[in-house]
Design an enzyme around this catalytic site. Sequence first.
Site, short mmCIF file in Angstrom:
data_model
loop_
_atom_site.label_atom_id
_atom_site.label_comp_id
_atom_site.label_asym_id
_atom_site.label_seq_id
_atom_site.Cartn_x
_atom_site.Cartn_y
_atom_site.Cartn_z
N PRO A 108 42.42 -40.72 -21.09
CA PRO A 108 41.70 -39.33 -20.48
C PRO A 108 40.69 -39.94 -19.51
CG PRO A 108 40.89 -39.70 -23.00
CD PRO A 108 42.26 -40.52 -22.61
N GLY A 141 37.42 -39.51 -17.29
CA GLY A 141 36.16 -39.00 -17.05
C GLY A 141 35.61 -38.57 -18.56
N LEU A 165 35.25 -43.33 -20.72
CA LEU A 165 36.07 -44.58 -21.26
C LEU A 165 36.03 -45.47 -20.18
CD1 LEU A 165 38.86 -42.87 -23.63
CD2 LEU A 165 36.66 -44.07 -24.39
N GLY A 166 35.60 -45.31 -19.16
CA GLY A 166 35.19 -46.16 -18.21
C GLY A 166 36.29 -46.34 -17.11
N SER A 210 36.25 -44.55 -14.31
CA SER A 210 35.72 -44.83 -13.02
C SER A 210 35.78 -46.37 -12.47
CB SER A 210 34.56 -44.07 -12.99
OG SER A 210 34.35 -42.90 -13.48
N ALA A 211 35.39 -46.90 -13.37
CA ALA A 211 35.08 -48.33 -13.17
C ALA A 211 36.39 -49.20 -13.13
CB ALA A 211 34.38 -49.24 -14.34
N ALA A 212 37.62 -48.66 -14.01
CA ALA A 212 38.82 -49.18 -13.92
C ALA A 212 39.47 -49.20 -13.06
CB ALA A 212 39.51 -48.86 -15.32
N ASP A 224 30.14 -51.01 -16.90
CA ASP A 224 31.35 -50.55 -16.98
C ASP A 224 32.48 -51.58 -16.21
OD1 ASP A 224 30.67 -48.54 -18.55
OD2 ASP A 224 31.70 -47.05 -17.61
#
Lengths: 346, 346
Positions: A121, A123, A126-127, A129-131, A172
């Site tokens: 999922p 947002g 679980l990071g 955005s960084a991934a 992240d």
Amino acid sequence: METLKAIGVGVIHVRVSASAPGKITLFGEHAVVYGKPAIVMAINRRIRVELSRRNDGRLVIDLPDISVKGVRLTVNLAGGSSMEALDSGSAASYALQALKLASEKFGGDLGLDVKIESSMPVGAGLGTSAALSVATLAAYAALQGFEPTREALAKMGREVEVAVQGSSSGMDAAAVAYGGAILYRHVKGDAQIERLSFGERIILAVGYTERVLPTSESVKLVSKIFSKHNSTVIRVLDAIGELVLEARRALETDDIKGVGELMNINHGLLYALGVSTPRVEQIVQVARGAGALGSKLTGGGMGGSVVCICPDNNTLESVVSAIRIAGYTAFGVTEDRYGVMLEGKS
Amino acid sequence: METLKAIGVGVIHVRVSASAPGKITLFGEHAVVYGKPAIVMAINRRIRVELSRRNDGRLVIDLPDISVKGVRLTVNLAGGSSMEALDSGSAASYALQALKLASEKFGGDLGLDVKIESSMPVGAGLGTSAALSVATLAAYAALQGFEPTREALAKMGREVEVAVQGSSSGMDAAAVAYGGAILYRHVKGDAQIERLSFGERIILAVGYTERVLPTSESVKLVSKIFSKHNSTVIRVLDAIGELVLEARRALETDDIKGVGELMNINHGLLYALGVSTPRVEQIVQVARGAGALGSKLTGGGMGGSVVCICPDNNTLESVVSAIRIAGYTAFGVTEDRYGVMLEGKS
């Protein structure tokens, strides 16, 4: 520092795909923004980004399985005005910002097809955005024939987050660039990263509910309470910082019961900072009731994900079932050892 | 120090009744056990104790409206063996212990009829043990013609609690002996009491659910987590101590919104110490949803009472209704200004 899998330097490609894992913050979110250490682990869910050159000077971002506003976005680079229409928290804005930064560093134009796929999922704390940022940066660099180190990708990933959100601890981006579990600390502009090796020995479940606010807004919420009740909140952050060091010892000595207790304390402290919600509380309580040794919100909070530590795989199944029966998404997660990866090029 | 309303010193009575108010801890419970300050306020609910002499050397304790094990207890003072049968957490054991201590200090024998009445739930974290102890001490002293000061009654009240529970900060006994609102701190065997004067300007509701554990067991729970995760919990207690001082300023400057925010933070910190329960969480959330500016568990926790601060009387009504609809007991409370009182003698 390690480098990405070597690709021929200077060889320009027409299509590259890269992926980066999500992450869970086991201990220390929010306090990490204030210079405290945090423990974060990359997980076995990934975001994949495929970049292919276009000749018409248009940038087309495709997000087939990500539900955000503006699922298919076309930006005319000559005009560029439609970029304003983007949600600042949406996946597309991280991709765009990463492409912008990458083209500044590695040259080339943004006439590209961008395809983004996610197996987690978005947002949810679980990071993602960084991934997404790090995978996009790695893919773009490769397209231009560069092979930045993980360290460089982590640093650029943080820059992307800062540009989109206004601020970021960089935790992240480091977690998803390096993979595995790390102790992360960001002090005076400097990221300290220490690899930890407990990751394959812990059994974790994640429960998920929709977020009320994105991480950037959660961070602002804490910053507000930090300003208004400064002398108290400073001490709460101190407690979290100390707890992270205790948790590190518990993790490294396989004191899983202690890890669970510290998760529960950490959750209470996040609750005190005002970033829990009734739904998060329900997941936290349901997980404990089903046998989890500890459970806490993970990431920015205000909804999002809850991480639960389990004594064995049977309990993991019970915890996942109990959270699903309560009406939420749930799944087991394991450590990702690879971090950002190039998956293909042509 | 003030004294109880004068009664003729040396005049022995045959029947005396005394009462003492309950209390709510607004800020700082549990941390107060570790030497931190706390803010506590006596409330408009009382426990009444009536003592009448008997001539048959028997002690008969009657608790018509208190539901505890051993509702009517007869102790033959010659034999005395049935005292062992008492629940250590029950109301009767506080009365018995108070009578024992009072007869040591003020002479006389325990051939008495004791009638105990309460206008609040017993064992709910509302200070009923202290109210019962202090009212019993005051009544017995009066029966023997003594008029101990509030300070002395608070101190003896603490002794009773220590004897029954194993330990006590003395905060509850001080609150019910003095009445009104106080800042309480117990350092190195010394109680520091400072009267505060915001009590009549705040609007409070209390929600109540049955306790899973008595206060003494909650205190042990915190002591266990304190031992196991010492360096973290010390900092959590520091945060609570600092919060109490911030709350004092907010209360004294009528910053009711700030008071509410600090209640929410304090609740999170108590949650971190492990003394909340799913039902307490439900009351806390329901109250906030109904318009309370802040809500927190009050007292020992593990069930018991939740205190909610409201901006006005309409909101108070909404909060009380919402908690009742969720299936719990709820009522408004106001400050008690009188503390322990003699109500009658003959």
